[in-house]
Structure formats: structure tokens, C-alpha cells
Design a protein around this motif. Structure first.
Motif, PDB file in Angstrom:
ATOM      1  N   THR A 166      30.731  80.948  -0.085  1.00  0.00           N
ATOM      2  CA  THR A 166      30.553  80.214   0.899  1.00  0.00           C
ATOM      3  C   THR A 166      31.746  78.968   0.733  1.00  0.00           C
ATOM      4  O   THR A 166      32.266  78.744  -0.393  1.00  0.00           O
ATOM      5  CB  THR A 166      29.477  79.504   1.265  1.00  0.00           C
ATOM      6  N   THR A 167      32.331  78.558   1.789  1.00  0.00           N
ATOM      7  CA  THR A 167      33.138  77.234   1.688  1.00  0.00           C
ATOM      8  C   THR A 167      32.063  76.162   1.556  1.00  0.00           C
ATOM      9  O   THR A 167      30.964  76.161   1.551  1.00  0.00           O
ATOM     10  CB  THR A 167      33.991  77.031   2.872  1.00  0.00           C
ATOM     11  N   LEU A 168      32.669  75.048   0.978  1.00  0.00           N
ATOM     12  CA  LEU A 168      31.866  73.937   0.738  1.00  0.00           C
ATOM     13  C   LEU A 168      31.337  73.131   2.129  1.00  0.00           C
ATOM     14  O   LEU A 168      30.219  73.213   2.199  1.00  0.00           O
ATOM     15  CB  LEU A 168      32.384  72.623   0.133  1.00  0.00           C
ATOM     16  N   ARG A 169      32.040  73.242   3.321  1.00  0.00           N
ATOM     17  CA  ARG A 169      31.751  72.684   4.228  1.00  0.00           C
ATOM     18  C   ARG A 169      30.762  73.650   5.090  1.00  0.00           C
ATOM     19  O   ARG A 169      29.548  73.021   5.678  1.00  0.00           O
ATOM     20  CB  ARG A 169      32.831  72.442   5.205  1.00  0.00           C
ATOM     21  N   ASP A 170      30.877  74.853   4.952  1.00  0.00           N
ATOM     22  CA  ASP A 170      29.607  75.940   5.597  1.00  0.00           C
ATOM     23  C   ASP A 170      28.532  75.639   4.679  1.00  0.00           C
ATOM     24  O   ASP A 170      27.560  75.765   5.549  1.00  0.00           O
ATOM     25  CB  ASP A 170      30.296  77.139   5.447  1.00  0.00           C
ATOM     26  N   ALA A 171      28.434  75.436   3.477  1.00  0.00           N
ATOM     27  CA  ALA A 171      27.407  75.397   2.659  1.00  0.00           C
ATOM     28  C   ALA A 171      26.351  74.421   3.294  1.00  0.00           C
ATOM     29  O   ALA A 171      25.141  74.309   3.362  1.00  0.00           O
ATOM     30  CB  ALA A 171      27.548  74.929   1.269  1.00  0.00           C
ATOM     31  N   TYR A 172      27.110  73.071   3.696  1.00  0.00           N
ATOM     32  CA  TYR A 172      26.207  72.153   4.140  1.00  0.00           C
ATOM     33  C   TYR A 172      26.021  72.133   5.760  1.00  0.00           C
ATOM     34  O   TYR A 172      24.913  71.860   6.267  1.00  0.00           O
ATOM     35  CB  TYR A 172      27.064  70.505   3.927  1.00  0.00           C
ATOM     36  N   CYS A 173      27.203  72.614   6.492  1.00  0.00           N
ATOM     37  CA  CYS A 173      27.121  72.461   8.064  1.00  0.00           C
ATOM     38  C   CYS A 173      26.520  73.816   8.420  1.00  0.00           C
ATOM     39  O   CYS A 173      26.003  73.648   9.646  1.00  0.00           O
ATOM     40  CB  CYS A 173      28.422  72.107   8.809  1.00  0.00           C
ATOM     41  N   LYS A 174      26.794  74.886   8.044  1.00  0.00           N
ATOM     42  CA  LYS A 174      26.383  76.082   8.332  1.00  0.00           C
ATOM     43  C   LYS A 174      25.111  76.522   7.976  1.00  0.00           C
ATOM     44  O   LYS A 174      23.983  77.199   8.621  1.00  0.00           O
ATOM     45  CB  LYS A 174      27.199  77.226   8.216  1.00  0.00           C
ATOM     46  N   GLY A 193      22.956  74.715   5.593  1.00  0.00           N
ATOM     47  CA  GLY A 193      21.935  73.587   5.615  1.00  0.00           C
ATOM     48  C   GLY A 193      21.490  73.291   4.055  1.00  0.00           C
ATOM     49  O   GLY A 193      20.675  72.757   3.810  1.00  0.00           O
ATOM     50  N   LEU A 194      22.589  73.206   3.282  1.00  0.00           N
ATOM     51  CA  LEU A 194      22.548  72.617   1.909  1.00  0.00           C
ATOM     52  C   LEU A 194      22.246  71.187   1.897  1.00  0.00           C
ATOM     53  O   LEU A 194      22.997  70.635   2.733  1.00  0.00           O
ATOM     54  CB  LEU A 194      23.564  73.231   0.967  1.00  0.00           C
ATOM     55  N   HIS A 195      21.467  70.765   1.058  1.00  0.00           N
ATOM     56  CA  HIS A 195      21.153  69.275   1.017  1.00  0.00           C
ATOM     57  C   HIS A 195      21.510  68.791  -0.540  1.00  0.00           C
ATOM     58  O   HIS A 195      21.095  69.415  -1.214  1.00  0.00           O
ATOM     59  CB  HIS A 195      19.715  68.777   1.546  1.00  0.00           C
ATOM     60  N   GLY A 196      21.974  67.783  -0.561  1.00  0.00           N
ATOM     61  CA  GLY A 196      21.947  66.963  -1.724  1.00  0.00           C
ATOM     62  C   GLY A 196      23.603  67.106  -2.499  1.00  0.00           C
ATOM     63  O   GLY A 196      24.478  67.840  -1.758  1.00  0.00           O
ATOM     64  N   ASP A 197      23.909  66.497  -3.758  1.00  0.00           N
ATOM     65  CA  ASP A 197      25.056  66.575  -4.268  1.00  0.00           C
ATOM     66  C   ASP A 197      25.305  68.107  -4.882  1.00  0.00           C
ATOM     67  O   ASP A 197      24.331  68.656  -5.429  1.00  0.00           O
ATOM     68  CB  ASP A 197      25.166  65.565  -5.115  1.00  0.00           C
ATOM     69  N   THR A 198      26.363  68.306  -5.139  1.00  0.00           N
ATOM     70  CA  THR A 198      26.769  69.488  -5.947  1.00  0.00           C
ATOM     71  C   THR A 198      27.733  69.335  -6.685  1.00  0.00           C
ATOM     72  O   THR A 198      28.549  68.276  -7.027  1.00  0.00           O
ATOM     73  CB  THR A 198      27.416  70.679  -4.893  1.00  0.00           C
ATOM     74  N   MET A 199      28.114  70.191  -7.830  1.00  0.00           N
ATOM     75  CA  MET A 199      29.350  70.294  -8.725  1.00  0.00           C
ATOM     76  C   MET A 199      30.169  71.352  -8.222  1.00  0.00           C
ATOM     77  O   MET A 199      29.831  72.469  -8.057  1.00  0.00           O
ATOM     78  CB  MET A 199      28.729  70.431 -10.211  1.00  0.00           C
ATOM     79  N   LEU A 200      31.485  71.069  -8.445  1.00  0.00           N
ATOM     80  CA  LEU A 200      32.595  71.938  -7.727  1.00  0.00           C
ATOM     81  C   LEU A 200      33.445  72.102  -8.883  1.00  0.00           C
ATOM     82  O   LEU A 200      33.851  71.064  -9.566  1.00  0.00           O
ATOM     83  CB  LEU A 200      33.291  71.259  -6.522  1.00  0.00           C
ATOM     84  N   VAL A 201      33.758  73.453  -9.277  1.00  0.00           N
ATOM     85  CA  VAL A 201      34.744  74.055 -10.126  1.00  0.00           C
ATOM     86  C   VAL A 201      35.562  74.847  -9.547  1.00  0.00           C
ATOM     87  O   VAL A 201      35.190  75.768  -8.611  1.00  0.00           O
ATOM     88  CB  VAL A 201      33.785  74.833 -11.231  1.00  0.00           C
TER      89      VAL A 201
END
Length: 228
Positions: free
Chosen positions: A79-87, A89-97
Motif C-alpha cells: 500500500t501507499t502510506l496515504r492509502d493505509a490511513y485514508c483507504k 483505516g490504519l490508526h496510529g504512528d508507523t515506521m517507514l523504511v
């Protein structure tokens, strides 16, 4: 081998630019001064990366406060980062590599007298390059400082309005739903009022929507920024 670099404090975004430019490994991540990685983090990242699809631009990992939707719990989810949240429904902070060769294509802008640009300014650009492999593990933990970015975000934005303005203008250009454009236009109006109060220049992205939502944007400005 660990290399250390020192420069005058110009905020996190400029520090990340430096780190990205100096990175010599295939993968890049950023760990804040008040955060830390769990013991198995590096091995988990490297093992996951070995099994990623060639088109993957990196890995999306979890922090301890994240809540994962069922749609993302499959074994091979991208997934893209924005889709993870907006599409999804991921909640909370993430770590990005990220793949270093991808993130090196982009830089945070800098503005005289300011030290903050939202990290999503860079991440929104990278989202256009491909998708992240989702790793359903907590690898990153935070110990927020009282004077950290999260504690007083409204004050941070008001003191660094050009950086936030650059982010929200870009975000509006990437929005692909009316709901997103409405919410971001309200934020856009509010930060323009901050810039106006400081005698700084600003721009309008969607004039008709801007005029329609101006009362809401002004109310948002009064509630969030005017009293600071």
C-alpha cells in the motif's frame, strides 16, 4: 560502520535532508531522538526486504500505538502510506523504511527563520513512486518529550507557516476525492490567514472551493491559531 554528521540546528526536515544525502545503504529510515527500535528491528527489516516484490519502494512497519485494520493483515500486502490511513483505516504512528535510491530523488524545502515542514510533504511525493510492503510488527517505540513536535503541533505550525503552507498546497494538488479537498481547503484557508497576519505571501489552489469554505476555514483559524 556508523558515521556521525553535525550541522547547525535547522529543524528535523533539514536534518533528514542531510541524512538522506549522506546515506550509503540500500534502505533508509529515520529514528527520532525520543524514540528507539526494538532489538529485532534491523533483522526483521532486512529479512522482509529480501522477500519484497521488485517494484516495492520500501517497508511500512508499526509503532506500539498502531491499530491494524483486517484488510491489511494479509501475508503479502502492499500500500501507499496515504492509502493505509485514508483507504484502509490504519490508526496510529508507523515506521517507514524507504529504498534509498527512491528517497534521494526528493528533498524537504527550507524557509528562512523556520525549522519545520510536515514529514508528509516528502512522503506524499514518495507515494507517487510505488507501494510499501506492510510488515505487521511493532519495530519502533516512542517516548514523546513534552517539548516534542506532537505536544504543541498548532503552535509549531503557526511558528512555521511557510513549511505547512508548502505541504498543504502540495496535498491539495494530490487529493483525489471531494472530501479530501474540502478538509484540506479548510486547513489551507487557516494557514493562509496565519501567513497574512505575518505579512507573508500565500496562494489559493481551488478558488471556487476556497470562497465557498472560507467561513469554515476562518473559524478553524480562530479556534486553532489566532489565540496562540
Amino acid at each position: 560502520n556508523i558515521s556521525f554528521y553535525q550541522q547547525k540546528n535547522q529543524g528535523k526536515s533539514v536534518a533528514m535532508n542531510k541524512g538522506i544525502n549522506e546515506c550509503k545503504t540500500k534502505l533508509f529510515t529515520c529514528v527520532d531522538s525520543d524514540d528507539y527500535l526494538v532489538n529485532e528491528a534491523v533483522n526483521s527489516i532486512l529479512d522482509t526486504w529480501m522477500h519484497c516484490h521488485p517494484y516495492s519502494i520500501g517497508i511500512l512497519c508499526l509503532r506500539e500505538v498502531s491499530k491494524v485494520p483486517n484488510a491489511m493483515k494479509t501475508n503479502d500486502f502492499y500500500t501507499t502510506l496515504r492509502d493505509a490511513y485514508c483507504k484502509y483505516g490504519l490508526h496510529g504512528d508507523t515506521m517507514l523504511v524507504f529504498r534509498s535510491d527512491i528517497i534521494k530523488r526528493f528533498q524537504f524545502p527550507s524557509f528562512d527563520g523556520e525549522k519545520f515542514v510536515p514529514e508528509d510533504y516528502l512522503y506524499d511525493k514518495i507515494d507517487k513512486e510505488g507501494k510499501l510492503k506492510f510488515l505487521n510488527k511493532v519495530l519502533y517505540k516512542g517516548q514523546y518529550l513534552e517539548d516534542g513536535y506532537t505536544a504543541e503541533m498548532a503552535k509549531l505550525i503557526k511558528n512555521n507557516p511557510q513549511g505547512y503552507h508548502a505541504f498543504i498546497c502540495q496535498r491539495l494538488s494530490y487529493d483525489d476525492t471531494l472530501k479530501q479537498r474540502i478538509l484540506d481547503t479548510i486547513r489551507h484557508i487557516a494557514i493562509n490567514k496565519v501567513l497574512e497576519s505575518k505579512g507573508l505571501k500565500y496562494q489559493v489552489i481551488y478558488p471556487w472551493l476556497y470562497a465557498l469554505l472560507y467561513p469554515l476555514g476562518y473559524i478553524f483559524y480562530c479556534k486553532r491559531y489566532k489565540h496562540l
